[in-house]
Design an enzyme around this catalytic site. Structure first.
Site, PDB file in Angstrom:
ATOM      1  N   PHE A   1       9.108  -9.167  -6.970  1.00 18.84           N
ATOM      2  CA  PHE A   1       8.549  -7.826  -7.149  1.00 18.84           C
ATOM      3  C   PHE A   1       8.275  -7.601  -8.627  1.00 18.84           C
ATOM      4  O   PHE A   1       9.171  -7.725  -9.466  1.00 18.84           O
ATOM      5  CB  PHE A   1       9.498  -6.758  -6.591  1.00 18.84           C
ATOM      6  CG  PHE A   1       9.159  -6.383  -5.177  1.00 18.84           C
ATOM      7  CD1 PHE A   1       9.246  -7.318  -4.165  1.00 18.84           C
ATOM      8  CD2 PHE A   1       8.709  -5.110  -4.862  1.00 18.84           C
ATOM      9  CE1 PHE A   1       8.895  -7.002  -2.856  1.00 18.84           C
ATOM     10  CE2 PHE A   1       8.361  -4.776  -3.561  1.00 18.84           C
ATOM     11  CZ  PHE A   1       8.450  -5.721  -2.561  1.00 18.84           C
TER      12      PHE A   1
ATOM     13  N   CYS B   1       1.647  13.578  -6.195  1.00 19.35           N
ATOM     14  CA  CYS B   1       2.572  12.877  -5.289  1.00 19.35           C
ATOM     15  C   CYS B   1       3.983  13.337  -5.625  1.00 19.35           C
ATOM     16  O   CYS B   1       4.472  13.094  -6.721  1.00 19.35           O
ATOM     17  CB  CYS B   1       2.416  11.373  -5.476  1.00 19.35           C
ATOM     18  SG  CYS B   1       3.462  10.393  -4.381  1.00 19.35           S
TER      19      CYS B   1
ATOM     20  N   ASP C   1      10.180   7.795  -4.742  1.00 22.94           N
ATOM     21  CA  ASP C   1      11.589   7.393  -4.819  1.00 22.94           C
ATOM     22  C   ASP C   1      11.798   6.251  -5.810  1.00 22.94           C
ATOM     23  O   ASP C   1      12.806   5.551  -5.756  1.00 22.94           O
ATOM     24  CB  ASP C   1      12.092   6.975  -3.426  1.00 22.94           C
ATOM     25  CG  ASP C   1      11.280   5.832  -2.829  1.00 22.94           C
ATOM     26  OD1 ASP C   1      10.328   5.340  -3.493  1.00 22.94           O
ATOM     27  OD2 ASP C   1      11.596   5.419  -1.697  1.00 22.94           O
TER      28      ASP C   1
ATOM     29  N   GLU D   1       0.546  -3.357  -3.856  1.00 23.36           N
ATOM     30  CA  GLU D   1       0.818  -2.094  -3.172  1.00 23.36           C
ATOM     31  C   GLU D   1       0.273  -0.971  -4.042  1.00 23.36           C
ATOM     32  O   GLU D   1       0.802  -0.703  -5.122  1.00 23.36           O
ATOM     33  CB  GLU D   1       2.321  -1.927  -2.960  1.00 23.36           C
ATOM     34  CG  GLU D   1       2.935  -3.109  -2.242  1.00 23.36           C
ATOM     35  CD  GLU D   1       3.970  -2.724  -1.200  1.00 23.36           C
ATOM     36  OE1 GLU D   1       4.461  -1.595  -1.274  1.00 23.36           O
ATOM     37  OE2 GLU D   1       4.257  -3.560  -0.345  1.00 23.36           O
TER      38      GLU D   1
ATOM     39  N   HIS E   1      14.930  -2.610   3.281  1.00 25.10           N
ATOM     40  CA  HIS E   1      15.771  -2.870   2.120  1.00 25.10           C
ATOM     41  C   HIS E   1      16.759  -1.728   1.892  1.00 25.10           C
ATOM     42  O   HIS E   1      17.900  -1.958   1.471  1.00 25.10           O
ATOM     43  CB  HIS E   1      14.912  -3.103   0.871  1.00 25.10           C
ATOM     44  CG  HIS E   1      13.880  -2.058   0.629  1.00 25.10           C
ATOM     45  ND1 HIS E   1      12.860  -1.788   1.533  1.00 25.10           N
ATOM     46  CD2 HIS E   1      13.717  -1.186  -0.392  1.00 25.10           C
ATOM     47  CE1 HIS E   1      12.118  -0.815   1.065  1.00 25.10           C
ATOM     48  NE2 HIS E   1      12.607  -0.422  -0.086  1.00 25.10           N
TER      49      HIS E   1
HETATM   50  S1  SF4 Z   1       4.374   5.246  -7.540  1.00 27.62           S
HETATM   51 FE1  SF4 Z   1       3.482   5.720  -5.537  1.00 27.62          FE
HETATM   52  S2  SF4 Z   1       5.003   7.063  -4.563  1.00 27.62           S
HETATM   53 FE2  SF4 Z   1       5.451   7.033  -6.787  1.00 27.62          FE
HETATM   54  S3  SF4 Z   1       4.301   8.794  -7.697  1.00 27.62           S
HETATM   55 FE3  SF4 Z   1       2.975   7.000  -7.839  1.00 27.62          FE
HETATM   56  S4  SF4 Z   1       1.743   7.082  -5.949  1.00 27.62           S
HETATM   57 FE4  SF4 Z   1       3.492   8.396  -5.620  1.00 27.62          FE
END
Ligand code: SF4
Length: 214
Positions: free
Chosen positions: A25, A46, A50, A118, A208
């Protein structure tokens, strides 16, 4: 280009179609939908993130001055942990497409890695990505409307990020993942109900977290 990276670590992919697969990762720093600072969460696009993606101070994190240097760090994280024939790096964040470019993708490929990404879908993805996961957030416009899997955290709000907004996009897999907030049990039931009614969608769990794996 200098790449800012929060952390790099070897683990199992916990979510989506590649759940259970060994992967490095690579968490890029920064996101375009939230600053990552708690005092800004209420005003963020957003709000349920987490993930700590601020700074470069996590395990394996830092500033990498060139794509080859970044790929070397990813290779070191894979190391001798597993056989070398199915090496996989998941570029995540934050929002990885703020930084991931063709030079980095080429360097990962040259190092023998398949490249997964991702993204929140607000930035068009460069070519050469082997597995592209788009995870739409709130009312942020989805620019990247094709890829390998669309993974939607559900529910987000009554009028934003509803599954039927994305059902006609060009993805191989469509996942709903229960929102991990104080209503996780109810959210999980809502996802199960939705997947039973609309079989285009499959349940994705954050395995996980369930297993206590980093
Ligand atoms: S990393 Fe993903 S979940 Fe976290 S604030 Fe950015 S878009 Fe949102």
């Amino acid at each position: 280009m200098t790449y800012s990276v929060k952390e790099i670590y070897f683990t199992l992919q916990g979510e989506g179609a590649h759940t259970g697969r060994a992967a490095v990762f690579l968490r890029f720093s920064g996101c375009n939908l939230w600053s990552g600072r708690e005092q800004h969460r209420d005003a963020a696009i957003c709000k349920f993130c987490d993930t700590d993606f601020v700074g470069v101070d996590g395990p394996g994190g830092g500033k990498f001055a060139a794509a080859r240097e970044l790929a070397s760090a990813v290779s070191r994280a894979w190391g001798d942990n597993a056989a070398a024939d199915r090496k996989y790096v998941v570029c995540t964040g934050g929002e990885p497409l703020l930084q991931l470019d063709a030079a980095a993708i080429d360097a990962f490929h040259d190092a023998g890695f398949e490249v997964g990404v991702e993204t929140n879908g607000t930035i068009a993805a460069p070519g050469g990505i082997d597995w592209l996961c788009v995870s739409p957030k709130a009312d942020a416009a989805v620019v990247q409307q094709s890829g390998s899997e669309l993974k939607l955290v559900y529910p987000q709000s009554e009028d934003e990020a509803q599954p039927d907004q994305f059902a006609d996009m060009s993805f191989e897999y469509f996942f709903l993942q229960p929102c991990d907030d104080e209503n996780l049990d109810a959210n999980t039931r809502a996802v199960v109900d939705y997947c039973l009614r609309y079989p285009q969608w499959r349940l994705s769990l954050q395995t996980h977290k369930i297993l206590g794996i980093d």
